[in-house]
Structures are given as structure tokens and as C-alpha cells.
Design a protein around this motif. Structure first.
Motif, PDB file in Angstrom:
ATOM      1  N   TRP A   1       0.811  -1.213   0.000  1.00 25.59           N
ATOM      2  CA  TRP A   1       0.000   0.000   0.000  1.00 25.59           C
ATOM      3  C   TRP A   1       0.847   1.266   0.000  1.00 25.59           C
ATOM      4  O   TRP A   1       0.397   2.313  -0.498  1.00 25.59           O
ATOM      5  CB  TRP A   1      -0.928  -0.013   1.219  1.00 25.59           C
ATOM      6  N   ASN A   2       2.048   1.209   0.554  1.00 25.82           N
ATOM      7  CA  ASN A   2       2.896   2.408   0.598  1.00 25.82           C
ATOM      8  C   ASN A   2       3.582   2.696  -0.730  1.00 25.82           C
ATOM      9  O   ASN A   2       4.093   3.794  -0.945  1.00 25.82           O
ATOM     10  CB  ASN A   2       3.961   2.258   1.690  1.00 25.82           C
ATOM     11  N   ASN A   3       3.604   1.710  -1.616  1.00 23.30           N
ATOM     12  CA  ASN A   3       4.294   1.885  -2.901  1.00 23.30           C
ATOM     13  C   ASN A   3       3.264   2.170  -3.996  1.00 23.30           C
ATOM     14  O   ASN A   3       3.053   1.360  -4.904  1.00 23.30           O
ATOM     15  CB  ASN A   3       5.108   0.626  -3.231  1.00 23.30           C
ATOM     16  N   GLU A   4       2.638   3.339  -3.927  1.00 23.10           N
ATOM     17  CA  GLU A   4       1.610   3.705  -4.902  1.00 23.10           C
ATOM     18  C   GLU A   4       1.910   5.051  -5.548  1.00 23.10           C
ATOM     19  O   GLU A   4       1.014   5.773  -5.962  1.00 23.10           O
ATOM     20  CB  GLU A   4       0.234   3.723  -4.237  1.00 23.10           C
ATOM     21  N   ASP A   5       3.180   5.399  -5.640  1.00 26.23           N
ATOM     22  CA  ASP A   5       3.558   6.683  -6.218  1.00 26.23           C
ATOM     23  C   ASP A   5       3.403   6.726  -7.733  1.00 26.23           C
ATOM     24  O   ASP A   5       3.534   7.794  -8.337  1.00 26.23           O
ATOM     25  CB  ASP A   5       5.015   7.010  -5.852  1.00 26.23           C
TER      26      ASP A   5
END
Length: 267
Positions: free
Chosen positions: A236-240
Motif C-alpha cells: 500500500w505504501n508503494n503507490e507513487d
């Protein structure tokens, strides 16, 4: 079994039925193909499930500028009236202008923050050995859309044995009306049915029941009781790289170090 009369005092708004208690047999069997997300993590100690209080994101950041522009219509009209007519506008317009302006700004800020401020995930961890549940909860206050302290993440820790699950359905403001189904988790006073806290668990009753069944199976039997998921966990944190600007600008999930260690380990 599903209980057809409310067990809790008071039941959740839109109560439909209660799900089995934390130490009872699940009401159904989790079926991975119909679940929206696999577990974020599962091992012998803890299970982490994805959770989101805001289901749809990415629209509010486009609605908010429209609300800001709309809030300027009445003040601009009042200025134009004074310049053209060379006198103050009628009393009704003078009173309406500030109301429209304040309401538009308030709605714009609230809609913007509701789209961007929630974290990318609001996970919930079930620690089997500590018999604790750790909830990454996002709080908001619609009456204080400009506040920094009223909006943000707090970590809540509950005893597994004090959790109760409820299926709910309410009609929301969706044009001609729409049915919103959720499963919520209530925290009860030990040994009673008195609710002392309640929070969102899952969207859609079917999925919520299956995720609750997963938590029950894990806490009662361990990871070997869970079904195999065909897809790997989502980061979820890697959605850039997503085109959804609200998710790109949303805060990443960052557990406090002490709670992070405690929730992932045995006593």
C-alpha cells in the motif's frame, strides 16, 4: 450462527445481524476469489488485514476546487451589484453572501481532506499470542475541517475477546438513494454486551463476514487454517505511480516503533 436480534447495547446504526463471537465457529468459509485484498501479512504470530474507511478516492480533489469557485460566486455578484447600481445590495443578498461563501469553503476543505488526508491503508493486526488487536485508525472531525489535531491517525489496542462483529446496512445520499453495507467491530466492556467503542471493519457484508471469519480462524487455530490466496499482498505504501492523485498524496502507513514491535511479536 447469525443472531437475528441485537446482542449489543446499543447495536450499530443500520444493524442487520450479529456475527459469531471471537471464540465461536465462523459463520462461513473465506473464499479468496471474491475477496478484494489478500492479507497484508500472515505468519505464526500475527495476521494483518487491509482496511479503509473511505471506499472511493480520487474524486474529491476535483470536486473541492469547484466548491471553492462556487463559494466566490455570491461575493463576486455582490461586488458587481455595488459597482453597477452604486448602492448596497438588498438585505437578503447581504446575508446570503457570507453564508454561501463560508459553506463553500467549509465543504471544499472537508472534501479535499477526506480524499487526501486518510492514509493509504488503515490496517488491523491480530496478534494470536498476545490475544490483542491493533488498529491503525484514522480520525476526522467534519465540524473542524481546518483542525490539525482533530484529523490524523491513532493506534488503538483492544483485547480480542472483547470484540464483536455486526453487519449493517443504511441508505446513503447517492442520487435517488443507495444501500451502503458494512461490517463494523464493536468493543464491549468485559463480561457484558455494553459497547464502549466501535469502528469500521469492511465494506460489503459478504466480504466483511469472510474477513471476520479469517480473523477467527487465525486466532483460534493459526495460519494453517487460512485459505491460500492466488495474488501476493499489495504494498500500500508503494503507490507513487498510480494515476489516482488522492492515493499518491495520501500519507504512508507508519506504525510507531514500539507498537510495531509489540504487534508483530509474541510476549
Amino acid at each position: 450462527m447469525l443472531f437475528t436480534t441485537p446482542l449489543l447495547d446499543k447495536p450499530a446504526p443500520g444493524w442487520k445481524h450479529d456475527l459469531p463471537g471471537p471464540n465461536e465457529s465462523p459463520s462461513n468459509e473465506p473464499y479468496p476469489p471474491v475477496l478484494s485484498n489478500p492479507p497484508n501479512h500472515v505468519d505464526d504470530v500475527y495476521l494483518e488485514l487491509a482496511r479503509a474507511t473511505v471506499r472511493t478516492r480520487g474524486i474529491g480533489i476535483w470536486i473541492a476546487p469547484f466548491m471553492f469557485l462556487l463559494s466566490m460566486v455570491t461575493p463576486a455578484g455582490m461586488i458587481s451589484y455595488v459597482v453597477t447600481e452604486q448602492h448596497l445590495p438588498p438585505l437578503v443578498l447581504s446575508l446570503l453572501g457570507p453564508i454561501v461563501f463560508i459553506t463553500g469553503i467549509w465543504l471544499g476543505i472537508y472534501i479535499w481532506r477526506m480524499d487526501v488526508a486518510p492514509p493509504r491503508d488503515e490496517p488491523i493486526r491480530f496478534n494470536r499470542f498476545r490475544r490483542k488487536v491493533y488498529v491503525y485508525r484514522f480520525y476526522r472531525d467534519g465540524l473542524r475541517p481546518f483542525s490539525r489535531t482533530a484529523w490524523g491517525v491513532r493506534i488503538e489496542v483492544y483485547d480480542w475477546d472483547n470484540l464483536r462483529a455486526e453487519a449493517c446496512s443504511v441508505y446513503g445520499p447517492m442520487g435517488s438513494g443507495g444501500l451502503i453495507e458494512t461490517v463494523t467491530l464493536a468493543v464491549v466492556k468485559p463480561g457484558t454486551h455494553q459497547v464502549i467503542d466501535r469502528f469500521h471493519f469492511a465494506h460489503e457484508i459478504q466480504q466483511g463476514e469472510m474477513y471476520w471469519a479469517m480473523a477467527q480462524l487465525f486466532m483460534q487455530q493459526g495460519p494453517q487454517a487460512l485459505p491460500a490466496f492466488p495474488r501476493p499482498p499489495r504494498d500500500w505504501n508503494n503507490e507513487d505511480v498510480t494515476f489516482n492523485l488522492a492515493r499518491r498524496w495520501a500519507p504512508k502507513v507508519r506504525w510507531p516503533a514500539e507498537i510495531d514491535l509489540e504487534s508483530r511479536t509474541a510476549p
